[in-house]
Design an enzyme around this catalytic site. Sequence first.
Site: not given
Length: 355
Positions: A52, A54, A86, A164, A196, A204, A293, A295-296
């Site tokens: 971690h 710390e 920690c 588009a 898409t 991607l 990402e 589409g509509p």
Amino acid sequence: MTDADTTYMRRALRLASRAAGRTSPNPLVGSVVVRDGVVVGEGYHRAAGEPHAEVNALRKAGEAARGGTLFTNLEPCAHQGRTPPCVDAIRDAGIARVVLAMRDPDPRTDGKGVRGLRAAGVEVEEGLLREEAERLNAGFVSRLKRGRPFVLLKLATTVDGRVAVPGRRYLSGKPALREVHRLRDRTDAVLVGIGTVLADDPALTVREVKGRDPLRVIVDADARTPPTAKVVRAKDPQRTVIFVARDADVRRTNKLREAGVLLVTAPRADGGLDLGAVLRWLGDHGVNTVMSEAGPHVAGALVRGGLVDRVLLLFSPVAGGDGPPALEGVPKASDLHDVRVRRLGNDLALEGVLG
């Protein structure tokens, strides 16, 4: 708290942000150790299972940490996970004072870290730059408190709100494209719908900047993703998760399974799949942040379902676009808050909190 305290906490936040997209299911944490006005150690949590923040900062500080102050953007953990608590490391290092921005919403730590430090004689101050810290770890907080990741909805549109333009693969120019790839690098998962995949065959992946690829999430009720799609033929197909309906065609689902992707069933809803169930599954599997990402159709369903936290609209200087409106079937207007507008080359980026 002093101006110097604020400076050190800003440094801790900047360190924490370096690991965006790499620590899930853990939060983003940075730490700075200061003694007599001098930074003697700093570090951040790089990935789940690694030390971690710390601990990294204290190791660098060594004996110089004794009697010093540790600044951290999140309450130090008080539980044994893949790494030791920690709180114990801070006590053993002889730290005299801890300044933290926000408490850890994880019930295993929430408040216990503060109490453990105080019980060990360490002075604790909290709340410095809390808002910035909460914004940085909005995904971690969302997953723990709401059971789903934080969702950023990205849409590239023409000035008349269409997604588009005939004959053009990309609406956005290079600077806007680079920004999208930068966000992919810093986000746990990227989500698109089958529309898409069939229209654009996206990979991607992160290509326009140096970085690492996010988890690829496809919403595909009827398992229409072609086995030849880039998201299936990727070098790491196990990093592609395709959500299908329980009654999806068995032959098609078997072909996708054979290709090495992970298939998950979800209930049908709203003309597709129940996106709330999709996001809950991702949250259950340690995903803190998602960028849509899609589409509509999927974008509209996310907004209708109240599943969008932040919106990024990339407006291309083109009029007369094609296809449906960017947000399909959204019945009522919603205000964006904390709006930020930037120029990315010739494109305009408008970003804000939804609702």
